[in-house]
Design a protein around this motif. Structure first.
Motif, short mmCIF file in Angstrom:
data_model
loop_
_atom_site.label_atom_id
_atom_site.label_comp_id
_atom_site.label_asym_id
_atom_site.label_seq_id
_atom_site.Cartn_x
_atom_site.Cartn_y
_atom_site.Cartn_z
N ALA A 37 0.84 -1.20 0.00
CA ALA A 37 0.00 0.00 0.00
C ALA A 37 0.87 1.24 0.00
O ALA A 37 0.59 2.22 -0.70
N ALA A 38 1.93 1.22 0.79
CA ALA A 38 2.81 2.37 0.83
C ALA A 38 3.58 2.52 -0.47
O ALA A 38 3.78 3.62 -0.98
N MET A 39 3.99 1.35 -1.05
CA MET A 39 4.76 1.42 -2.30
C MET A 39 3.92 1.97 -3.43
O MET A 39 4.42 2.67 -4.32
N SER A 40 2.59 1.65 -3.41
CA SER A 40 1.75 2.11 -4.51
C SER A 40 1.60 3.63 -4.49
O SER A 40 1.04 4.20 -5.41
N ARG A 41 2.08 4.25 -3.44
CA ARG A 41 2.03 5.71 -3.36
C ARG A 41 3.40 6.32 -3.55
O ARG A 41 3.63 7.46 -3.17
N MET A 42 4.31 5.57 -4.10
CA MET A 42 5.64 6.08 -4.41
C MET A 42 5.86 6.01 -5.91
O MET A 42 5.46 5.04 -6.55
N GLY A 43 6.50 7.00 -6.43
CA GLY A 43 6.79 6.97 -7.85
C GLY A 43 8.25 6.65 -8.09
O GLY A 43 9.11 6.92 -7.25
N GLY A 44 8.50 6.03 -9.22
CA GLY A 44 9.88 5.88 -9.68
C GLY A 44 10.70 4.86 -8.96
O GLY A 44 11.93 4.90 -9.03
N LEU A 45 10.03 3.92 -8.27
CA LEU A 45 10.81 2.88 -7.61
C LEU A 45 11.57 2.05 -8.63
O LEU A 45 12.72 1.64 -8.39
N ALA A 46 10.93 1.81 -9.78
CA ALA A 46 11.57 0.99 -10.80
C ALA A 46 12.85 1.63 -11.32
O ALA A 46 13.82 0.94 -11.62
N ARG A 47 12.86 2.95 -11.40
CA ARG A 47 14.06 3.62 -11.91
C ARG A 47 15.20 3.56 -10.91
O ARG A 47 16.37 3.56 -11.28
N ARG A 48 14.86 3.57 -9.62
CA ARG A 48 15.91 3.54 -8.60
C ARG A 48 16.63 2.19 -8.58
O ARG A 48 17.82 2.14 -8.30
N ILE A 49 15.91 1.15 -8.79
CA ILE A 49 16.51 -0.19 -8.67
C ILE A 49 16.22 -0.99 -9.94
O ILE A 49 15.42 -1.93 -9.94
N PRO A 50 16.87 -0.62 -11.04
CA PRO A 50 16.56 -1.29 -12.32
C PRO A 50 16.84 -2.79 -12.29
O PRO A 50 16.08 -3.58 -12.86
N ASP A 51 17.94 -3.20 -11.58
CA ASP A 51 18.25 -4.64 -11.56
C ASP A 51 17.10 -5.42 -10.94
O ASP A 51 16.62 -6.42 -11.49
N ALA A 52 16.69 -4.94 -9.77
CA ALA A 52 15.60 -5.65 -9.09
C ALA A 52 14.33 -5.58 -9.92
O ALA A 52 13.57 -6.55 -9.99
N TYR A 53 14.09 -4.43 -10.56
CA TYR A 53 12.86 -4.27 -11.35
C TYR A 53 12.82 -5.30 -12.47
O TYR A 53 11.83 -6.03 -12.62
N TRP A 54 13.90 -5.40 -13.24
CA TRP A 54 13.86 -6.30 -14.39
C TRP A 54 13.85 -7.76 -13.98
O TRP A 54 13.09 -8.56 -14.50
N THR A 55 14.71 -8.10 -13.02
CA THR A 55 14.73 -9.52 -12.63
C THR A 55 13.41 -9.91 -12.00
O THR A 55 12.90 -11.01 -12.19
N MET A 56 12.85 -9.00 -11.21
CA MET A 56 11.59 -9.35 -10.57
C MET A 56 10.48 -9.48 -11.60
O MET A 56 9.61 -10.36 -11.47
#
Lengths: 666, 149, 218
Positions: A358-377
């Motif tokens: 719920a808290a994450m859905s109110r944050m923007g740009g998490l994917a840009r901060r951690i591209p490795d985790a974003y893509w692998t996940m």
């Protein structure tokens, strides 16, 4: 070196690493990291060599007897078949990644030396289970894993959640282990041996007198270890442990042990149709229930935990239809992508400073901060949702194909009822899996709101292992046609019907979730929610521990967040309330087991404090009184002593004379 | 002569000595009572020796030995009594109660003394407590008595 | 029991005279015995400590007469010499050295006296009963050669009992040495008195001088 020697080295190396780590942890801190990583890494290399040499052909058996143990001998035996060597590769690779990841994740932790040693011991115990050809030796590894999980889940023992979770994990798995042990004894009594080869031979010759009883007893232990309904409740709570431990438990060790054990002894279970049906029902309930529960969780690690339970349900389902090739195939591919998911979740929690979706859905740009985790996940979630061509698709297909064949009567190992159960539940669960994977991805990475603060690059040790594990996540499924040799020579290729069906329902689940998210996401802007922990300089584990502690404080419960923007809430409707709590199973257990035990304990306490202690105190007080009375005689006056002495001797003398006279007279 | 006469006399003398040992307070009087008991035994020895006409005359020989030992005993006994008196300023047997079992050793000894004193004074004239330790002794024993009190 | 002991000798002197026809020796013995017993009782009951010692002289002297009546004349003289002559004198010295009060002393008896009386009376009753029961028919034949004359005593003492006699002399020597050691004043006391200026040394001396007292004290 022979293959046998190499195979013996595989569990031995992490064990020696654990011993050395525990011994040197305080005196030589510089050796702790090498001692954590190198033995496991070496074991991984050796395990690969063993797997290649074994080559999926005939099983290699070697045994030595340390000491005679009576009528049922216990051997130090190795049983290396295709399953064993492949699972060992998975275990060692995941364990190596976890150890590497932990060096960064827990880099400032005061308890890192013991943590790393316990992880090594955990790995070693799992490898012992994997390679062992003797059920008693297997049991040793099985129980060592239980105690290691207790220590590792309770790593943040300063938090009450971790303490409760570690106790719960230990007690619930033990609850399954007791019938498991009895089942092992019954099995040995029926077949006269603990050796797996001899047991399987005996089963083939129809030597089992009580197949259903034995299978059900063993299933209890498997349900406890592999978190199957109804003993799965420890697994979501075990998220209170550090993330790498969760990855290890969920991907490679512990929960895999139960599935692997059934795969090893499948003929024993297959001897009883009833046991297979029970297993099928168990698997179906587990799959659907955990899918629903995962859709409602707020803590990202709890989502992953319920997804693990569901995927384990697929594996039990494959076993219930008698196809251990499919089960172990799914076990391995699941191990790969679940490890990615957990390790990436650790990165996400660190970067976002919260574990709440719920808290994450109110944050923007998490994917840009951690591209490795974003893509692998993303890749791993696609694999989880069984979208081709990722590993999860092929392995889940293998399960569904086996179920379909059983349901249609093409396979006769298991009853058709089991096949239908698994097929229907599996397709439903596929939709649910896709739904919660989509929800997870959307809420975590597609949130809108304030920018996530920049914590700098994540440590290389954490991001690199994600890519290492992403390789099998992407590619392992493609080998399905090649590695059949290791899996009893079964073809693991998907069939058209089930592939279309499952991919179809998966896509439907994902799209429905997306639609719901689009519908609810407008609500997200209105309600700011959540607590965020920020320690840019500190080790990632600190953020995680704080996030877990603050979750209950911020949301009132460990699992839920009152978030109207959650698509899962819309999809589940009235079910949401129940799904959050895991369908009130914990409450049921509390009412049925915990309260009576506590009442009994209170009764015992009362009996001890007021009844038993009264006697104890009374005896003490009586002795004191007696002592006080006797003390009064000790006046220190010689004349008193002498008077009493003489009076006593006088009485004796008179008595002697009187008796002598009486006797003389008679 | 009837043997009963000396035997009965010896028994009665012995019991008289017994009473003295148990009842007397002064250590020297206790020693006197012990002498009475020894003499009672001697009388028995002599009487039975005469009656038995023992060729070795064990009875009479033992009587002589007893007399010699009694002399030694009285010498040692008196030396001990004098040593005690020098240290304590008193030779009363029932005041030598250091082995008494007490919580608060001194307080309880005093209490017991008071009880004894009360029981004594109940059947006797107003009694005189033993002097405070060391008051009536010489300087050397004063230091000792103070150290002990 | 008592009959079984006395019976062989009782048979030999079966025709002994009864108690109602006493001989002269018996009358003398009883009279002297009563005097002895009376003196002994006064010894243990009198409140005058010095009188007790003097009454003890009477009792011991009476016993010497009894020895004479039993024809043990050497022992009688030894009794007079050692007991009356030396032991009572020693006791008197002891009384004086411990500053025993002259005159009536109210606390001569301890609080134990009634218990003591009970024990003593019970013991007397039991002993007299047993002795009379055992020896009421036994007769001592005092006729014939004297059994305790000096010549006879010397003969048996130095013929049959010479070794115990020598051992006894060693015992007496030991007692002599012991008495001297016990009653000697300690050198440390003298040292303290000669140098009373140093408090530390006084404490030291005090703790040393306390030595013998400690044994009965701690």
């Amino acid at each position: 070196m022979t293959t046998t020697t190499l195979a013996a080295l595989v569990p031995l190396l992490p064990f020696l690493g654990a011993v050395a780590g525990l011994a040197l942890g305080r005196t030589a801190p510089g050796f702790v990291r090498p001692l954590a990583i190198l033995p496991t890494l070496t074991a991984a290399v050796v395990a690969v060599i063993v797997a290649v040499r074994q080559g999926g052909g005939r099983a290699i058996d070697a045994a030595t007897q340390l000491t005679p143990t009576g009528s049922v001998p216990i051997d130090l035996a190795l049983h290396l078949d295709g399953f064993a060597v492949l699972v060992a590769v998975l275990v060692t690779v995941v364990a190596t990644c976890v150890q590497l990841y932990s060096t960064a994740y827990l880099r400032d932790d005061a308890r890192y030396p013991s943590y790393a040693a316990l992880v090594s011991l955990f790995t070693s115990a799992m490898l012992l289970v994997v390679y062992s050809g003797d059920l008693m030796v297997l049991l040793v590894g099985w129980e060592i894993m239980g105690i290691c999980s207790y220590f590792l889940v309770g790593h943040y023992w300063e938090t009450p959640e971790a303490r409760a979770a570690s106790l719960k994990a230990f007690l619930v798995t033990k609850l399954g282990d007791v019938p498991f042990l009895i089942g092992l004894f019954a099995l040995a009594a029926d077949t006269g041996s603990f050796r797996i080869t001899k047991i399987l031979a005996a089963v083939t010759n129809g030597g089992l007198d009580h197949p259903t009883l034995i299978a059900l007893l063993l299933l209890a232990g498997v349900a406890g270890k592999s978190a199957q309904f109804p003993l799965h409740t420890w697994l979501p709570d075990a998220m209170a442990g550090p993330t790498p431990v969760s990855a290890l438990i969920h991907a490679a060790t512990m929960v895999a042990a139960g599935i692997y054990f059934v795969a090893r002894l499948l003929p024993v279970f297959a001897a009883s149709g009833a046991a297979l049906v029970v297993l099928a029902v168990m698997a179906a309930v587990t799959m659907i229930g955990s899918g629903l529960a995962a859709l409602a969780q707020d803590d990202i690690k709890r989502v992953l935990a319920y997804s693990t339970i569901g995927q384990l349900g697929y594996m039990s389902g494959a076993l219930a239809v008698g196809d251990r090739g499919a089960a172990v195939f799914h076990l391995i591919s699941h191990g790969a992508f679940k490890a990615v998911l957990f390790l990436a979740a650790g990165v996400v929690i660190h970067a976002a400073g919260t574990n709440s979706l719920a808290a994450m859905s109110r944050m923007g740009g998490l994917a840009r901060r951690i591209p490795d985790a974003y893509w692998t996940m993303t890749v791993a979630l696609l694999a989880l949702a069984a979208i081709p061509p990722f590993a999860g698709f092929f392995s889940k297909e293998a399960v569904l194909v086996a179920a379909e064949h059983t349901a249609m009567g093409d396979r006769t190992v298991a009853p058709a009822a089991a096949g239908w159960t698994i097929l229907v539940a599996g397709l439903l669960a596929a939709a649910l899996t896709a739904a919660y994977a989509t929800r997870f991805w959307l809420l975590a990475f597609k949130g809108r709101g304030a920018e996530v603060p920049d914590h700098g690059r994540q440590p290389l040790a954490m991001t690199s292992v994600l890519w290492v594990l992403a390789v099998p996540t992407i590619a392992f499924g493609l080998t399905a046609g090649v590695i059949g040799d290791w899996f009893d020579g079964h073809a693991l290729t998907p069939s058209l019907t089930t592939a279309v069906l499952s991919t179809g329902v998966g896509l439907v689940g994902g799209l429905v979730t997306y639609g719901a998210w689009r519908h609810t996401t407008a609500l997200a802007a209105r309600t700011p929610i959540g607590a965020v922990a920020a320690h840019p300089g500190a080790e990632p584990a600190l953020v995680e521990a704080e996030a877990m502690t603050s979750h209950t404080a911020a949301y009132g419960t460990i699992a839920d967040a009152a978030d109207p923007a959650d698509p899962g809430r819309l999809l589940l409707g009235p079910l949401h309330r129940h799904a959050v709590t895991g369908f009130h199973l914990d409450a049921l257990y509390t009412a049925v087991f915990v309260r009576p035990v506590q009442q009994a304990a209170r009764l015992v306490r009362f009996l001890d404090r007021t009844v038993v202690d009264t006697y104890v105190d009374g005896s003490g007080a009586a002795t004191r009184l007696l002592g006080t009375a006797v003390r009064r005689a000790q006046t220190g006056n010689v004349q008193t002593y002498l008077s009493v002495l003489l009076a006593g001797s006088l009485v004796l003398a008179i008595a002697a004379v009187v008796f002598a006279n009486v006797n003389a007279g008679s | 002569m009837h043997l009963a006469y000396p035997a009965v006399l010896a028994a009665l003398l012995f019991c008289t000595g017994l009473y003295g040992v148990l009842a007397r307070r002064n250590a020297i009087l206790v020693l006197m009572s012990v002498e009475l008991m020894l003499n009672a035994v001697n009388l028995n020895l002599v009487a039975f020796d005469v009656w038995l006409r023992d060729t070795l005359h064990s009875g009479q020989a033992l009587t002589l030995f007893t007399i010699a030992i009694a002399a030694a005993e009285i010498g040692i006994g008196l030396a001990i009594v004098l040593a005690v008196y020098r240290n304590r300023g008193s030779s009363d047997i029932d005041r030598l109660r250091d082995t008494a079992e007490t919580d608060e050793a001194d307080a309880e000894i005093d209490a017991a003394d008071a009880a004894d004193a009360a029981s004594v004074s109940a059947d006797a004239q107003p009694h005189r407590r033993a002097e405070p330790a060391g008051k009536s002794t010489n300087a050397g024993t004063t230091t000792n008595a103070e150290a002990t009190s | 029991m008592t009959h079984s002991i006395a019976s062989p000798l009782a048979a030999a002197v079966a025709d002994h005279p009864g108690f109602l026809s006493p001989t002269g020796v018996e009358i003398a013995f009883v009279l002297v015995g009563l005097a002895t017993l009376g003196a002994a009782v006064i010894t243990v009951t009198t409140r005058q400590l010095v009188h007790a010692a003097l009454w003890l002289v009477v009792a011991l002297g009476g016993l010497a007469v009894e020895y004479l009546l039993l024809t043990a004349e050497f022992i009688a003289w030894v009794q007079v010499l050692i007991y009356v002559g030396s032991i009572v004198v020693l006791l008197l010295f002891g009384l004086m050295l411990t500053r025993a009060p002259i005159g009536r002393s109210p606390d001569a008896d301890s609080g134990n006296r009634w218990v003591a009386l009970g024990v003593a009376l019970a013991a007397a009753a039991a002993l007299v009963w047993i002795v009379v029961d055992a020896f009421r028919t036994t007769w001592i034949d005092l006729e014939g050669p004297a059994q305790g004359s000096t010549a006879v005593t010397g003969a048996f003492l130095f013929r049959n009992w010479v070794l115990p006699f020598e051992a006894l002399s060693v015992l007496l020597l030991a007692a002599l040495v012991g008495a001297i050691v016990l009653s000697r004043k300690h050198d440390t006391d003298a040292a303290v008195r000669s140098a009373p200026d140093t408090a530390a040394r006084r404490d030291q001396g005090r703790s040393k001088g306390e030595g013998p007292g400690k044994e009965g004290q701690s």
